[in-house]
Design a protein around this motif. Structure first.
Motif, mmCIF file in Angstrom:
data_model
loop_
_atom_site.group_PDB
_atom_site.id
_atom_site.type_symbol
_atom_site.label_atom_id
_atom_site.label_comp_id
_atom_site.label_asym_id
_atom_site.label_seq_id
_atom_site.Cartn_x
_atom_site.Cartn_y
_atom_site.Cartn_z
ATOM 1 N N GLY A 50 8.587 -3.036 -12.621
ATOM 2 C CA GLY A 50 7.328 -3.608 -13.007
ATOM 3 C C GLY A 50 6.533 -3.723 -11.616
ATOM 4 O O GLY A 50 5.475 -3.785 -11.673
ATOM 5 N N SER A 51 7.244 -3.461 -10.648
ATOM 6 C CA SER A 51 6.508 -3.738 -9.198
ATOM 7 C C SER A 51 7.115 -2.854 -8.196
ATOM 8 O O SER A 51 8.501 -2.702 -8.165
ATOM 9 N N TYR A 52 6.307 -2.607 -7.051
ATOM 10 C CA TYR A 52 6.921 -1.998 -5.729
ATOM 11 C C TYR A 52 7.829 -2.896 -5.061
ATOM 12 O O TYR A 52 8.767 -2.978 -4.376
ATOM 13 N N GLU A 53 7.078 -4.165 -5.066
ATOM 14 C CA GLU A 53 7.600 -5.320 -4.544
ATOM 15 C C GLU A 53 8.988 -5.424 -5.000
ATOM 16 O O GLU A 53 9.817 -6.007 -4.070
ATOM 17 N N SER A 54 9.122 -5.460 -6.295
ATOM 18 C CA SER A 54 10.513 -5.779 -6.579
ATOM 19 C C SER A 54 11.600 -4.929 -6.309
ATOM 20 O O SER A 54 12.829 -4.982 -6.242
ATOM 21 N N LEU A 55 11.157 -3.617 -5.691
ATOM 22 C CA LEU A 55 12.216 -2.605 -5.236
ATOM 23 C C LEU A 55 12.489 -2.950 -3.568
ATOM 24 O O LEU A 55 13.441 -2.133 -2.916
ATOM 25 N N PHE A 56 11.826 -3.820 -3.107
ATOM 26 C CA PHE A 56 11.524 -3.946 -1.533
ATOM 27 C C PHE A 56 12.698 -4.920 -1.016
ATOM 28 O O PHE A 56 12.979 -6.191 -1.545
ATOM 29 N N LEU A 73 1.481 -8.530 1.785
ATOM 30 C CA LEU A 73 1.536 -7.010 1.662
ATOM 31 C C LEU A 73 1.275 -6.874 0.183
ATOM 32 O O LEU A 73 1.329 -7.568 -0.577
ATOM 33 N N THR A 74 0.387 -5.894 0.098
ATOM 34 C CA THR A 74 -0.127 -5.328 -1.136
ATOM 35 C C THR A 74 1.003 -4.495 -1.841
ATOM 36 O O THR A 74 1.796 -3.934 -1.189
ATOM 37 N N GLU A 75 0.785 -4.134 -3.171
ATOM 38 C CA GLU A 75 1.790 -3.209 -3.759
ATOM 39 C C GLU A 75 1.668 -1.830 -3.289
ATOM 40 O O GLU A 75 2.625 -1.337 -2.924
ATOM 41 N N ALA A 76 0.110 -1.625 -2.663
ATOM 42 C CA ALA A 76 0.402 -0.215 -1.774
ATOM 43 C C ALA A 76 1.058 -0.214 -0.694
ATOM 44 O O ALA A 76 1.695 0.654 -0.183
ATOM 45 N N ASP A 77 0.940 -1.437 0.049
ATOM 46 C CA ASP A 77 1.813 -1.679 1.151
ATOM 47 C C ASP A 77 3.268 -1.509 1.047
ATOM 48 O O ASP A 77 4.063 -0.958 1.706
ATOM 49 N N TYR A 78 3.739 -2.088 0.009
ATOM 50 C CA TYR A 78 5.014 -2.110 -0.460
ATOM 51 C C TYR A 78 5.451 -0.371 -0.830
ATOM 52 O O TYR A 78 6.491 0.084 -0.208
ATOM 53 N N LYS A 79 4.612 0.289 -1.377
ATOM 54 C CA LYS A 79 5.012 1.739 -1.787
ATOM 55 C C LYS A 79 5.115 2.523 -0.580
ATOM 56 O O LYS A 79 6.097 3.146 -0.300
ATOM 57 N N ASN A 80 4.216 2.394 0.311
ATOM 58 C CA ASN A 80 4.118 2.955 1.679
ATOM 59 C C ASN A 80 5.415 2.673 2.274
ATOM 60 O O ASN A 80 5.994 3.622 2.957
ATOM 61 N N LEU A 82 8.282 1.768 1.132
ATOM 62 C CA LEU A 82 9.615 2.066 0.500
ATOM 63 C C LEU A 82 9.491 3.624 0.888
ATOM 64 O O LEU A 82 10.803 4.101 1.138
ATOM 65 N N LEU A 83 8.530 4.334 1.134
ATOM 66 C CA LEU A 83 8.577 5.634 1.274
ATOM 67 C C LEU A 83 8.778 6.191 2.818
ATOM 68 O O LEU A 83 9.207 7.132 3.197
ATOM 69 N N ASP A 84 8.464 5.123 3.604
ATOM 70 C CA ASP A 84 8.487 5.182 5.086
ATOM 71 C C ASP A 84 9.693 5.100 5.718
ATOM 72 O O ASP A 84 10.100 6.049 6.591
ATOM 73 N N HIS A 85 10.471 4.315 5.199
ATOM 74 C CA HIS A 85 12.139 4.129 5.735
ATOM 75 C C HIS A 85 13.139 3.688 4.679
ATOM 76 O O HIS A 85 12.877 2.735 3.859
ATOM 77 N N TYR A 86 14.220 4.082 4.836
ATOM 78 C CA TYR A 86 15.419 4.017 4.002
ATOM 79 C C TYR A 86 15.881 2.708 3.765
ATOM 80 O O TYR A 86 16.279 2.250 2.725
ATOM 81 N N THR A 87 15.635 1.866 4.762
ATOM 82 C CA THR A 87 16.344 0.380 4.741
ATOM 83 C C THR A 87 15.447 -0.329 3.800
ATOM 84 O O THR A 87 15.819 -1.624 3.514
ATOM 85 N N PHE A 88 14.063 -0.109 3.556
ATOM 86 C CA PHE A 88 13.306 -0.812 2.630
ATOM 87 C C PHE A 88 13.652 -0.947 1.146
ATOM 88 O O PHE A 88 13.054 -1.727 0.484
ATOM 89 N N ILE A 89 14.527 -0.057 0.810
ATOM 90 C CA ILE A 89 14.583 0.235 -0.406
ATOM 91 C C ILE A 89 15.825 -0.910 -0.880
ATOM 92 O O ILE A 89 16.893 -0.887 -0.442
ATOM 93 N N MET A 90 15.724 -1.517 -2.110
ATOM 94 C CA MET A 90 16.778 -2.546 -2.323
ATOM 95 C C MET A 90 17.717 -1.448 -3.082
ATOM 96 O O MET A 90 17.623 -0.340 -3.560
ATOM 97 N N ARG A 91 19.112 -2.008 -2.675
ATOM 98 C CA ARG A 91 20.112 -1.028 -3.063
ATOM 99 C C ARG A 91 21.517 -1.833 -3.450
ATOM 100 O O ARG A 91 21.375 -3.204 -3.012
#
Length: 117
Positions: A50-56, A73-80, A82-91
């Motif tokens: 539902g959102s990039y934030e939920s993946l953060f 942070l905006t959804e665009a910030d979260y997306k960028n 997530l693509l910028d550094h591997y540690t930002f993705i929920m896992r």
């Protein structure tokens, strides 16, 4: 989207959940440090959650290190990010039969286990 388990090799929680899930051979492994998530994967996961934030991952050291906790942070910030550094993705993330199971909560792990049966 192919069956995939996205994890961080140095993360003990990811290792524990991977062992607990007893993944079938049809599930490919992707260590996000060596093989970062792609734009296509991020878009698929956003559709699922539902959102990039939920993946953060707000527990990432870089979150505070970069002062992101002090910014709106905006959804665009979260997306960028997530693509910028591997540690930002929920896992970890299990993608199985075109459904994503994101994170390490007991509820998510139980649902992932159920889907694998």
């Amino acid at each position: 989207m192919k069956n995939l388990f996205i994890y961080l090799e140095s993360c003990n929680t990811c290792k524990r959940i991977q062992a607990e899930l007893n993944l079938p051979a049809s599930v490919a492994l992707q260590n996000t440090k060596e093989q970062p998530v792609t734009l296509e994967q991020i878009e698929f996961l956003k559709e699922q959650s539902g959102s990039y934030e939920s993946l953060f991952n707000r527990r990432a050291q870089l979150y505070r290190g970069r002062g992101l906790h002090e910014k709106n942070l905006t959804e665009a910030d979260y997306k960028n990010l997530l693509l910028d550094h591997y540690t930002f993705i929920m896992r970890p993330i299990l993608i199985y039969n075109n459904k994503a199971y994101i994170g390490n909560s007991k509820k998510v792990v139980a649902a992932a286990k159920e889907s694998l049966l």
